[in-house]
Design an enzyme around this catalytic site. Structure first.
Site, PDB file in Angstrom:
ATOM      1  N   PRO A 145      39.267   3.483  -6.096  1.00  0.00           N
ATOM      2  CA  PRO A 145      38.398   4.036  -7.140  1.00  0.00           C
ATOM      3  C   PRO A 145      37.076   3.265  -7.191  1.00  0.00           C
ATOM      4  CG  PRO A 145      39.889   2.477  -8.129  1.00  0.00           C
ATOM      5  CD  PRO A 145      40.133   2.428  -6.640  1.00  0.00           C
ATOM      6  N   LYS A 170      39.423   4.768   2.537  1.00  0.00           N
ATOM      7  CA  LYS A 170      38.537   5.796   1.981  1.00  0.00           C
ATOM      8  C   LYS A 170      38.178   5.409   0.544  1.00  0.00           C
ATOM      9  CE  LYS A 170      38.393   9.135  -0.480  1.00  0.00           C
ATOM     10  NZ  LYS A 170      37.062   8.902  -1.058  1.00  0.00           N
ATOM     11  N   PRO A 171      36.976   4.852   0.363  1.00  0.00           N
ATOM     12  CA  PRO A 171      36.579   4.443  -0.985  1.00  0.00           C
ATOM     13  C   PRO A 171      36.070   5.633  -1.795  1.00  0.00           C
ATOM     14  CG  PRO A 171      34.830   3.950   0.565  1.00  0.00           C
ATOM     15  CD  PRO A 171      35.948   4.565   1.371  1.00  0.00           C
ATOM     16  N   GLU A 245      48.620   3.571  -8.120  1.00  0.00           N
ATOM     17  CA  GLU A 245      48.215   2.831  -9.329  1.00  0.00           C
ATOM     18  C   GLU A 245      47.289   3.750 -10.111  1.00  0.00           C
ATOM     19  OE1 GLU A 245      49.364  -0.047 -10.071  1.00  0.00           O
ATOM     20  OE2 GLU A 245      50.030  -0.913  -8.193  1.00  0.00           O
ATOM     21  N   CYS A 279      41.491   0.477 -15.997  1.00  0.00           N
ATOM     22  CA  CYS A 279      42.827   1.055 -16.218  1.00  0.00           C
ATOM     23  C   CYS A 279      43.597   0.276 -17.275  1.00  0.00           C
ATOM     24  CB  CYS A 279      43.604   1.085 -14.909  1.00  0.00           C
ATOM     25  SG  CYS A 279      43.676  -0.531 -14.128  1.00  0.00           S
ATOM     26  N   GLU A 379      43.409   9.530 -21.493  1.00  0.00           N
ATOM     27  CA  GLU A 379      42.612   8.365 -21.091  1.00  0.00           C
ATOM     28  C   GLU A 379      41.134   8.661 -21.353  1.00  0.00           C
ATOM     29  OE1 GLU A 379      42.606   7.468 -16.829  1.00  0.00           O
ATOM     30  OE2 GLU A 379      42.819   5.350 -17.304  1.00  0.00           O
ATOM     31  N   ILE A 380      40.455   7.790 -22.104  1.00  0.00           N
ATOM     32  CA  ILE A 380      39.037   8.025 -22.437  1.00  0.00           C
ATOM     33  C   ILE A 380      38.139   7.460 -21.339  1.00  0.00           C
ATOM     34  CG2 ILE A 380      37.178   7.482 -24.064  1.00  0.00           C
ATOM     35  CD1 ILE A 380      39.258   7.578 -26.310  1.00  0.00           C
TER      36      ILE A 380
HETATM   37  P1  NAD Z   1      39.877   9.496  -8.928  1.00  0.00           P
HETATM   38  O1  NAD Z   1      41.293   9.894  -9.034  1.00  0.00           O
HETATM   39  O2  NAD Z   1      38.843  10.491  -9.252  1.00  0.00           O
HETATM   40  O3  NAD Z   1      39.537   8.979  -7.461  1.00  0.00           O
HETATM   41  C1  NAD Z   1      40.249   7.918  -6.855  1.00  0.00           C
HETATM   42  C2  NAD Z   1      40.115   8.041  -5.360  1.00  0.00           C
HETATM   43  O4  NAD Z   1      40.861   9.173  -4.929  1.00  0.00           O
HETATM   44  C3  NAD Z   1      38.686   8.239  -4.861  1.00  0.00           C
HETATM   45  O5  NAD Z   1      38.493   7.527  -3.665  1.00  0.00           O
HETATM   46  C4  NAD Z   1      38.645   9.723  -4.592  1.00  0.00           C
HETATM   47  O6  NAD Z   1      37.676  10.096  -3.636  1.00  0.00           O
HETATM   48  C5  NAD Z   1      40.041   9.957  -4.068  1.00  0.00           C
HETATM   49  N1  NAD Z   1      40.506  11.355  -4.109  1.00  0.00           N
HETATM   50  C6  NAD Z   1      40.116  12.349  -4.925  1.00  0.00           C
HETATM   51  N2  NAD Z   1      40.796  13.479  -4.652  1.00  0.00           N
HETATM   52  C7  NAD Z   1      41.644  13.182  -3.634  1.00  0.00           C
HETATM   53  C8  NAD Z   1      42.622  13.917  -2.916  1.00  0.00           C
HETATM   54  N3  NAD Z   1      42.861  15.201  -3.174  1.00  0.00           N
HETATM   55  N4  NAD Z   1      43.320  13.295  -1.943  1.00  0.00           N
HETATM   56  C9  NAD Z   1      43.097  11.988  -1.671  1.00  0.00           C
HETATM   57  N5  NAD Z   1      42.178  11.235  -2.317  1.00  0.00           N
HETATM   58  C10 NAD Z   1      41.467  11.827  -3.289  1.00  0.00           C
HETATM   59  O7  NAD Z   1      39.729   8.180  -9.833  1.00  0.00           O
HETATM   60  P2  NAD Z   1      38.409   7.377 -10.171  1.00  0.00           P
HETATM   61  O8  NAD Z   1      37.596   8.189 -11.119  1.00  0.00           O
HETATM   62  O9  NAD Z   1      37.764   6.872  -8.929  1.00  0.00           O
HETATM   63  O10 NAD Z   1      39.010   6.105 -10.925  1.00  0.00           O
HETATM   64  C11 NAD Z   1      39.331   6.092 -12.266  1.00  0.00           C
HETATM   65  C12 NAD Z   1      40.827   6.234 -12.449  1.00  0.00           C
HETATM   66  O11 NAD Z   1      41.487   5.192 -11.741  1.00  0.00           O
HETATM   67  C13 NAD Z   1      41.266   6.061 -13.900  1.00  0.00           C
HETATM   68  O12 NAD Z   1      42.247   7.005 -14.211  1.00  0.00           O
HETATM   69  C14 NAD Z   1      41.839   4.650 -13.924  1.00  0.00           C
HETATM   70  O13 NAD Z   1      42.787   4.420 -14.948  1.00  0.00           O
HETATM   71  C15 NAD Z   1      42.454   4.570 -12.571  1.00  0.00           C
HETATM   72  N6  NAD Z   1      42.625   3.172 -12.168  1.00  0.00           N
HETATM   73  C16 NAD Z   1      43.905   2.681 -12.116  1.00  0.00           C
HETATM   74  C17 NAD Z   1      44.115   1.361 -11.768  1.00  0.00           C
HETATM   75  C18 NAD Z   1      45.498   0.795 -11.709  1.00  0.00           C
HETATM   76  O14 NAD Z   1      45.647  -0.295 -11.174  1.00  0.00           O
HETATM   77  N7  NAD Z   1      46.503   1.472 -12.219  1.00  0.00           N
HETATM   78  C19 NAD Z   1      43.015   0.526 -11.468  1.00  0.00           C
HETATM   79  C20 NAD Z   1      41.734   1.078 -11.516  1.00  0.00           C
HETATM   80  C21 NAD Z   1      41.555   2.411 -11.862  1.00  0.00           C
END
Ligand code: NAD
Length: 493
Positions: A145, A170-171, A245, A279, A379-380
């Site tokens: 993320p 893939k970031p 996660e 998170c 989640e906000i």
């Molecule tokens: P996101 O789910 O939008 O994206 C995360 C990643 O997934 C990105 O790299 C995105 O390009 C990729 N992605 C999107 N669609 C995909 C698909 N269909 N297949 C494979 N990959 C795909 O999340 P975000 O907005 O980047 O991050 C915020 C979220 O991350 C929040 O919900 C937060 O709580 C969570 N988070 C969790 C933790 C933890 O340790 N539990 C830590 C940090 C963030």
């Protein structure tokens, strides 16, 4: 920037690019490749082809490369801090804190260089043994993320590489530059060609494709629960192991005997770190009725003192992008429409140029939130928190546990009995008692319910990257009795 496949920096095969914006002023800072399925195939092939050599190198040699990567990052840490400020809008103190986290993670995992073990189990007689080897999965896809773009990348690369897996990273499309910077340091440290590959582009396009790729054995992803669900569905095609996660909705409980100054510092950290885009961010503030007025008065005072704007000097930077800002605005608008009282904040601040076009939002406190409201259920992920009074421990446990998410939770009390009882009754992967986070490298970062599967950190986290392979051996000589096979079949043979 470019993607990195099989030891080469290159453009996407389509030459298409996407823009990366600076969240503090809305300006484009760079472009990055929109990778295609062909690029994904190339990256996965490179990771697969390099797997055997990397595995055979041995854990100690791989650990040396990790230590060197950490050293190179430490030597150039200011560059990474500046990049985090530019790409995410992090304030200076937080950018520096994140770099400390990156170094800690990589060094921590590398220190397992001579500590990984399998085991030998006794078989059904003394001449039979079962060797349980811990072996890497093979090709790992790491999806990260944007909220802690350096720490999340480090937390996946280090254990995956240490254990002998090869990687396609893939970031997030919001933070490709930080990922590329870190990959460069690993390459400089000696990670061989093909072992670590970087692709960028839309998760919804290449993400779907890479997760179900036949050559991928493990997908480690940090992100939202909805993306995690999509990944689980896609991974049913290749049965890749998943480390997911996902989202959080941390309750922050202030009991009647809490040390107020200490608690205020911790809620300020837990709510406003990274503009609430974490998170483990406090998202639900439950305060005991006996100290509610005193605590709220002080919390509002602190919240109003928070300086917003220039990440170099402010306490609070911008949200990550325009749609995150819109989302927070709609959370607050909906709260107002539902009749909730906004005690402070609630608006886009009036900042000077160049920050006028950034994605800033005021720290916002919403009072008397109903447990069933989306403010307490969804989640906000921004600088907004709902509060509610509580009066009994039953209410404390019921409300704290009433969430589809189960990552972090916080409790502030001086009562040791309550600390111990809460340790049992609060059903979250992490409970922080009288202290702020974040999670430690030697802790196991994991969540209950819709927060996902498996976890990261500690030996538990390392073991997520290792499969157990069983070799059965019988070193007795001569004839053998097998209960279900009739002996006379072998007469005279
Ligand atoms: P996101 O789910 O939008 O994206 C995360 C990643 O997934 C990105 O790299 C995105 O390009 C990729 N992605 C999107 N669609 C995909 C698909 N269909 N297949 C494979 N990959 C795909 O999340 P975000 O907005 O980047 O991050 C915020 C979220 O991350 C929040 O919900 C937060 O709580 C969570 N988070 C969790 C933790 C933890 O340790 N539990 C830590 C940090 C963030």
């Amino acid at each position: 920037m470019q993607i990195y496949i099989n030891g080469e920096w290159r453009d996407s095969s389509s030459k298409d690019v996407l823009n990366k914006y600076n969240p503090a002023n809305g300006q484009v800072i760079d472009t990055f490749p929109a990778a295609t399925k062909t690029d994904v195939d190339d990256a996965v092939d490179a990771a697969e082809d390099s797997f055997e050599g990397w595995y055979n190198l041995g854990t100690s040699e791989r650990a040396k490369i990790l230590f060197k990567a950490a050293h190179l990052i430490a030597q150039n840490r200011e560059e990474l801090e500046n990049l985090l400020m530019l790409e995410v809008g992090k304030i200076k103190r937080e950018a520096s804190d994140e770099v400390d986290g990156v170094l800690d993670q990589i060094n921590y995992y590398a220190e397992f260089e001579r500590k990984l073990t399998g085991q030998i189990v006794e078989g059904t007689n003394s001449k039979r043994k079962i060797f349980q080897y811990k072996v890497p999965y093979g090709v790992v896809v790491a999806i990260t993320p944007w909220n802690f773009p350096a720490a999340m990348v480090a937390r996946k690369l280090a254990p995956a590489l240490l254990t002998g897996n090869t990687i396609v990273l893939k970031p997030s499309s919001d933070t490709p530059l930080t990922a590329a910077w870190i990959v460069k340091k690993f390459i400089e440290a000696g990670v061989p060609k093909g072992v670590l590959n970087l692709i960028t582009g839309k998760g919804s396009e290449i993400g779907d494709y890479i997760v179900q790729h036949k050559k991928v054995s493990l997908v480690t992803m940090t992100g939202s629960t909805s993306t995690g669900q999509k990944i689980m569905q896609n991974a049913s095609n290749n049965m890749a192991k998943l480390i997911l996660e996902l989202g959080g909705k941390a309750p922050f409980i202030v009991w009647k005997d809490a040390d107020i100054r200490r608690t205020l510092k911790c809620i300020t950290w837990a709510k406003y770190l990274n503009v609430g885009q974490s998170c483990i961010a406090a998202e639900r503030l439950y305060i005991h009725e006996d100290i509610y007025d005193e605590f709220m008065k002080k919390f509002l005072e602190v919240t109003k003192r928070i300086k917003i704007g220039n990440p170099e000097t402010a306490d609070l930077g911008p949200l990550i992008n325009k749609s995150a800002l819109k989302n927070i605005q709609s959370v607050v608008e909906n709260a107002k429409e539902s009749g909730y009282k906004i005690l402070t904040g609630g608006n886009v601040p009036n900042l000077e140029e160049p920050y006028r076009n950034g994605y800033f939002f005021e720290p916002t406190v919403i009072e008397d939130v109903n447990q069933d409201s989306p403010i307490f259920q969804e989640e906000i992920f921004g600088p907004v928190i709902g509060t509610e009074k509580i009066s009994t421990t039953d209410e404390l446990y019921r409300k704290a546990n009433d969430s589809k998410y189960g990552l972090a939770s916080y409790l502030f009390t001086e009562d040791p009995e309550l600390m111990l009882e809460a340790s049992e009754k609060i059903r979250f992967g992490e409970l922080y008692i009288n202290m702020p986070g974040p999670e430690a490298s030697q802790g196991y970062h994991t969540g209950f319910r819709m927060t996902g599967q498996a976890g990261e950190g500690s030996i538990f986290g390392i073991n997520e990257y290792l499969k157990v392979k069983n070799v059965y051996i019988d070193y007795s000589r001569g004839d053998l009795k097998i209960n279900t096979v009739r002996d006379s079949l072998f007469d005279n043979l």
